[in-house]
Design a protein around this motif. Structure first.
Motif, PDB file in Angstrom:
ATOM      1  N   UNK A  71       4.867  12.596  -1.749  1.00 18.34           N
ATOM      2  CA  UNK A  71       4.522  12.240  -0.366  1.00 18.34           C
ATOM      3  C   UNK A  71       5.199  10.814  -0.072  1.00 18.34           C
ATOM      4  N   UNK A  72       6.602  10.669  -0.071  1.00 18.75           N
ATOM      5  CA  UNK A  72       7.342   9.528   0.135  1.00 18.75           C
ATOM      6  C   UNK A  72       7.050   8.614   1.389  1.00 18.75           C
ATOM      7  N   UNK A 125      12.240   3.642  -1.346  1.00 18.25           N
ATOM      8  CA  UNK A 125      12.486   4.024  -2.748  1.00 18.25           C
ATOM      9  C   UNK A 125      11.504   5.173  -3.171  1.00 18.25           C
ATOM     10  N   UNK A 126      10.589   5.655  -2.412  1.00 14.94           N
ATOM     11  CA  UNK A 126      10.063   6.990  -2.477  1.00 14.94           C
ATOM     12  C   UNK A 126      10.924   7.987  -2.071  1.00 14.94           C
ATOM     13  N   UNK A 127      11.713   7.994  -1.023  1.00 14.10           N
ATOM     14  CA  UNK A 127      12.689   8.970  -0.565  1.00 14.10           C
ATOM     15  C   UNK A 127      13.936   9.032  -1.829  1.00 14.10           C
ATOM     16  N   UNK A 128      14.458   8.021  -2.016  1.00 14.25           N
ATOM     17  CA  UNK A 128      15.589   7.667  -3.039  1.00 14.25           C
ATOM     18  C   UNK A 128      15.418   8.517  -4.271  1.00 14.25           C
ATOM     19  N   UNK A 129      14.199   7.988  -4.867  1.00 12.13           N
ATOM     20  CA  UNK A 129      13.837   8.312  -5.892  1.00 12.13           C
ATOM     21  C   UNK A 129      13.587  10.087  -6.137  1.00 12.13           C
ATOM     22  N   UNK A 130      12.837  10.509  -4.982  1.00  8.87           N
ATOM     23  CA  UNK A 130      12.601  12.151  -5.009  1.00  8.87           C
ATOM     24  C   UNK A 130      13.942  12.795  -4.943  1.00  8.87           C
ATOM     25  N   UNK A 131      14.763  12.193  -3.857  1.00  4.84           N
ATOM     26  CA  UNK A 131      16.234  12.963  -4.030  1.00  4.84           C
ATOM     27  C   UNK A 131      17.209  12.904  -5.263  1.00  4.84           C
ATOM     28  N   UNK A 164       0.713  -1.074   0.012  1.00 10.03           N
ATOM     29  CA  UNK A 164      -0.041   0.127  -0.032  1.00 10.03           C
ATOM     30  C   UNK A 164       0.780   1.043  -0.080  1.00 10.03           C
ATOM     31  N   UNK A 165       1.964   1.246   0.719  1.00 10.56           N
ATOM     32  CA  UNK A 165       2.751   2.171   0.797  1.00 10.56           C
ATOM     33  C   UNK A 165       3.237   2.829  -0.655  1.00 10.56           C
ATOM     34  N   UNK A 166       3.808   1.516  -1.167  1.00 11.50           N
ATOM     35  CA  UNK A 166       4.619   1.973  -2.827  1.00 11.50           C
ATOM     36  C   UNK A 166       3.417   2.351  -3.613  1.00 11.50           C
ATOM     37  N   UNK A 167       2.110   1.813  -3.531  1.00 10.37           N
ATOM     38  CA  UNK A 167       1.096   2.163  -4.326  1.00 10.37           C
ATOM     39  C   UNK A 167       0.786   3.901  -4.305  1.00 10.37           C
ATOM     40  N   UNK A 168       0.840   4.010  -2.735  1.00  5.71           N
ATOM     41  CA  UNK A 168       0.625   5.482  -2.546  1.00  5.71           C
ATOM     42  C   UNK A 168       1.799   6.555  -3.300  1.00  5.71           C
TER      43      UNK A 168
END
Length: 494
Positions: A165-166, A170-176, A154-158
């Protein structure tokens, strides 16, 4: 003891005559490394090596800033903030010698779960050259059976819908990384320090899987520009207890709310593949190699699997600590038989390593009476550990018609452990596992379907369909359910 002081930067001057303290100017350190997942192991390992580098060489651009991405990181965040990033590392030797020192390589800690944009900015900052990880085996978000990225999380889908809104690494690394690319900055290295075979490759594959789904152009840039060195890390680091905190106060007049305990042995083997420079860790004993895979396989299949062998069997027998297991000759003999007959044959030759000496050293380390690593810690998150440490060894031995009896007994015992939650004396066992409910449900069906537990494909793949394994496992699990005296079943194999 009189003159008791709290550990912080201001008070170092008052305690430097009592305990070894940093001699470098911590105000002059910049954070060349950002570390995600600041726990005991990171503080006993990478932060320790960094401290040694800062102590002995010109390396002020290689300090560490920590980031916590989970609510559970709040406690360590609050402690380190209060202590200005300082903490005591207490090295406990087998002969009873204790060597404490204050480590100063972590100069800040950010709780990213509450402030994602600040965490992204920190990773995207020009001074950040390396983002390192100790996020545990479960943090890599892949199916342990297929190795594929889990897009159903669910966190990945979000994150795929809301890149700003990581929630996961993976959300944090791609955003950075996106922010760095857009600013024309060089990519940072992503350096996994977790106990996962091919940890750099796994991190790369998972991050690219995520990035391709979120932003294909960014994924192409990451694929070309970001290095993901594989590494093998090793230092036994048990959970800190109140006695350790009391020891510092009573012996040194020092209040440290979360010191770290470790053994004297420490090892780090890493591939020399970095995107944007690296510290000269070779100056303080880190081994840089072209290919780390043989070393990491050795460590995972001997040390980590050996821990799990002692932990699962020890839990049912009633041993509370790893050194208690090693004080029991049946456990010592069983462990060595597993290492010699099942783990070693699938390792091959490892350059510069004498496997007999390495296994001897493991037995000495496990038996260290001053470490007292708890069996419950070793068994925690077994669903993330055993597929990588033990089940993979069993599968390789099945493929080459090798011995499987010792690993199979551990898996059968794990079933009983997951079902009953008590040892042979009916004393409750603390089970810590994100898959606890699924494990319990599957194990509970064992008495009507002996293979129910090992039919969980995400953990065991197609093991249940292997006739040789299925017959041996069925026999063993039925014996354990009939009589949970685990030493009796261990002795039958020796």
């Amino acid at each position: 003891m009189e003159n008791i002081v709290a550990l912080n930067q201001k008070n170092l001057v008052h305690i430097s005559d009592r305990i070894s303290c940093p001699v470098y100017d911590r105000d002059e350190i910049t954070a060349g490394m950002v570390h995600i997942g600041v726990g005991g192991f990171h503080r006993a390992h990478q932060a320790f090596y960094t401290h040694k580098l800062l102590e002995n060489f010109e390396a002020s651009e290689w300090g560490i800033r920590g980031i916590g991405l989970r609510e559970g990181d709040k406690k360590i965040h609050d402690v380190l903030k209060k202590q200005d990033g300082l903490y005591a590392l207490i090295v406990k030797h087998p002969d009873g010698k204790i060597e404490p020192q204050i480590i100063g390589s972590i100069n800040d800690f950010l709780l990213g779960v509450n402030n994602p944009s600040a965490a992204i900015d920190l990773m995207a900052h020009p001074s950040t050259k390396i983002v390192s990880l100790t996020i545990t085996e479960g943090g890599y978000n892949f199916n342990s059976s297929t190795g594929e990225f889990d897009f159903e999380n669910p966190d990945i889908r979000h994150e795929l819908k809301h890149p700003d809104q990581p929630r996961t690494i993976y959300g944090f690394l791609t955003a950075a990384l996106k922010k760095r690319r857009d600013a024309g900055l060089a990519a940072f290295t992503v350096m996994s320090c977790d106990n996962i075979q091919h940890n750099g490759d796994v991190t790369r594959n998972m991050l690219l899987s995520f990035a391709k789904r979120q932003d294909s152009a960014l994924a192409n840039w990451v694929e070309k520009e970001v290095c993901f060195p594989n590494s093998m890390v090793d230092r036994i680091t048990p959970v800190t207890n109140q006695a350790d905190i009391d020891y510092l106060e009573e012996t040194f007049g020092l209040i440290d709310e979360w010191p770290v305990i470790c053994e004297p042995f420490v090892q780090w083997v890493i591939e020399d593949k970095f995107s944007n420079g690296r510290p000269k860790f070779e100056e303080v004993g880190v081994q840089f190699v072209p290919d780390v895979k043989p070393y990491e396989k050795m460590k995972l299949r001997l040390l980590n699997a050996g821990h799990s062998v002692l932990g699962i069997l020890g839990a049912i027998h009633g041993h509370q600590t790893v050194n208690a297991c090693m004080g029991d000759q049946t456990f010592v003999t069983f462990l060595r038989a597993f290492m010699d007959e099942e783990a070693t044959p699938i390792l091959g030759e490892i350059k510069g390593i004498n496997l007999k000496q390495y296994k001897d050293s493991l037995q000495e380390r496990f038996a260290n009476p001053n470490i007292k690593d708890s069996v419950s810690r070793i068994c925690s998150e077994s669903s993330a550990k055993l597929p990588k440490f033990l089940i993979s060894t069993l599968e390789e031995n099945l493929a080459q018609d090798g011995s499987i009896q010792y690993a199979t007994l551990v898996i059968a015992t794990w079933c009983y452990y997951s079902d009953k939650g008590v040892d042979k004396n009916l004393q409750s066992i603390e089970i810590i596992d994100v898959m606890d409910d699924e494990l319990h449900r599957a194990a509970k069906q064992t008495q009507t379907d002996p293979l129910a537990f090992v039919r969980q494909q995400s953990l065991f793949g197609n093991l249940a369909k292997n006739e040789r394994f299925a017959m041996l496992y069925t026999d063993m699990v039925q014996k354990i359910y009939k009589d949970p005296d685990i030493k009796k079943h261990m002795l039958e194999l020796l």
